[in-house]
Design a protein around this motif. Structure first.
Motif, short mmCIF file in Angstrom:
data_model
loop_
_atom_site.label_atom_id
_atom_site.label_comp_id
_atom_site.label_asym_id
_atom_site.label_seq_id
_atom_site.Cartn_x
_atom_site.Cartn_y
_atom_site.Cartn_z
N PRO A 12 7.38 -5.84 -11.46
CA PRO A 12 6.65 -4.79 -12.18
C PRO A 12 5.45 -5.31 -12.98
N LEU A 13 5.48 -6.57 -13.38
CA LEU A 13 4.41 -7.11 -14.22
C LEU A 13 3.22 -7.62 -13.43
N ASN A 14 3.41 -8.00 -12.17
CA ASN A 14 2.29 -8.60 -11.43
C ASN A 14 1.79 -7.78 -10.25
N VAL A 15 2.46 -6.67 -9.93
CA VAL A 15 2.08 -5.93 -8.73
C VAL A 15 0.68 -5.36 -8.83
N ALA A 16 0.26 -4.92 -10.01
CA ALA A 16 -1.10 -4.38 -10.14
C ALA A 16 -2.14 -5.46 -9.87
N GLU A 17 -1.91 -6.66 -10.41
CA GLU A 17 -2.84 -7.77 -10.15
C GLU A 17 -2.86 -8.12 -8.67
N ALA A 18 -1.68 -8.13 -8.04
CA ALA A 18 -1.61 -8.48 -6.62
C ALA A 18 -2.41 -7.50 -5.77
N VAL A 19 -2.30 -6.23 -6.07
CA VAL A 19 -3.04 -5.21 -5.31
C VAL A 19 -4.54 -5.34 -5.56
N THR A 20 -4.91 -5.62 -6.79
CA THR A 20 -6.33 -5.79 -7.11
C THR A 20 -6.94 -6.95 -6.34
N ILE A 21 -6.22 -8.06 -6.27
CA ILE A 21 -6.74 -9.26 -5.62
C ILE A 21 -6.78 -9.12 -4.10
N THR A 22 -5.73 -8.54 -3.53
CA THR A 22 -5.60 -8.52 -2.07
C THR A 22 -6.09 -7.25 -1.40
N GLY A 23 -6.15 -6.16 -2.17
CA GLY A 23 -6.49 -4.87 -1.56
C GLY A 23 -5.34 -4.26 -0.78
N ALA A 24 -4.12 -4.74 -1.00
CA ALA A 24 -2.95 -4.22 -0.28
C ALA A 24 -2.79 -2.73 -0.49
N ARG A 25 -2.43 -2.04 0.57
CA ARG A 25 -2.13 -0.61 0.48
C ARG A 25 -0.63 -0.35 0.60
N MET A 26 0.12 -1.42 0.87
CA MET A 26 1.58 -1.32 0.88
C MET A 26 2.14 -2.60 0.28
N VAL A 27 3.14 -2.45 -0.60
CA VAL A 27 3.79 -3.61 -1.23
C VAL A 27 5.28 -3.53 -0.99
N ASP A 28 5.92 -4.69 -0.99
CA ASP A 28 7.34 -4.81 -0.68
C ASP A 28 7.99 -5.69 -1.73
N VAL A 29 9.03 -5.20 -2.39
CA VAL A 29 9.66 -5.96 -3.46
C VAL A 29 11.16 -6.03 -3.23
N SER A 30 11.75 -7.18 -3.61
CA SER A 30 13.19 -7.32 -3.55
C SER A 30 13.70 -7.97 -4.83
N SER A 31 13.60 -9.30 -4.93
CA SER A 31 14.15 -9.99 -6.10
C SER A 31 13.45 -9.60 -7.39
N GLY A 32 12.20 -9.14 -7.30
CA GLY A 32 11.45 -8.77 -8.49
C GLY A 32 11.97 -7.54 -9.21
N VAL A 33 12.91 -6.82 -8.60
CA VAL A 33 13.52 -5.67 -9.27
C VAL A 33 15.03 -5.87 -9.35
N GLU A 34 15.44 -7.13 -9.56
CA GLU A 34 16.85 -7.47 -9.67
C GLU A 34 17.16 -8.06 -11.05
#
Length: 212
Positions: A169-191
């Motif tokens: 939850p803390l880094n996904v916004a930065e990741a999308v900004t840097i990469t331009g991703a339109r889809m993200v996938d999370v597992s351990s980051g929400v555990e």
């Protein structure tokens, strides 16, 4: 354009419901016994029955054989197959044999690793860029490891793609900004612990993605 999110490795009704309620476009069920997130066919069937039609059910596999695929597709009512450590030829055979969408995971550590994405042209429907796990690791993902997202800047993607590997939850916004991703996938980051999803973290992650 909005960003969509897959919550992977779900294993309980409560966390699955949180992902659906929060607006996940995809939910991931793991079929790989060494993983703490792996599901029995019985549990997969119970969870699949809770998923509404608007949410896509993804089965996660590590170089699976046909018997595992057939049993898991039926139990989980799978619509998409996410393949790790699977060759392009095998991915193409699975795609042709099942008639389902196939995502091919490509493990990234250096810019040179991105070349593997091209080899899945015609064999997969989507590339999932994930982080290379440490030497000796028993799992191909879900370990909270991220790669240098700037490696994706300026890269000509051969297929539709999604970003994975160490998102939270803390880094996904930065990741999308840097990469331009339109889809993200999370597992351990929400555990809260390996294999134990956290309802609050799932909700926060999805709220963050919706705001992008």
């Amino acid at each position: 354009m909005s960003v969509t999110a897959k919550i992977c490795g779900l294993s309980t009704p409560e966390t699955l419901d949180a992902a659906i309620r929060g607006g996940a476009s995809h939910v991931g069920f793991v079929f790989f016994p060494p993983s703490p997130r792996s599901l029995s066919r019985e549990r997969a069937a119970q969870l699949a029955a809770r998923v509404p039609g608007r949410v896509i059910r993804v089965g996660v596999f590590v170089d699976p054989d046909d018997a595992l695929l057939e049993a898991s597709i039926g139990a989980g009512e799978l619509q998409t197959l996410q393949l790790h450590n699977t060759s392009p030829a095998r991915a193409a055979a699975i795609r042709a044999g099942t008639g389902l969408d196939v995502w091919a995971a490509v493990a990234i550590k250096t810019r040179g690793d991105l070349a593997m994405a091209e080899t899945f042209t015609g064999a997969a429907d989507r590339i999932l860029y994930d982080a290379k796990t440490p030497p000796g690791a028993t799992l191909p993902g879900g370990m909270g490891v991220r790669f240098d997202w700037s490696l994706l800047q300026g890269f000509r993607h051969p297929l539709p793609w999604a970003l994975s590997g160490g998102l939270d939850p803390l880094n996904v916004a930065e990741a999308v900004t840097i990469t331009g991703a339109r889809m993200v996938d999370v597992s351990s980051g929400v555990e809260s612990a390996p294999g134990i999803k956290d309802v609050t973290k799932i909700t926060t992650f999805l709220d963050t993605v919706k705001a992008l």
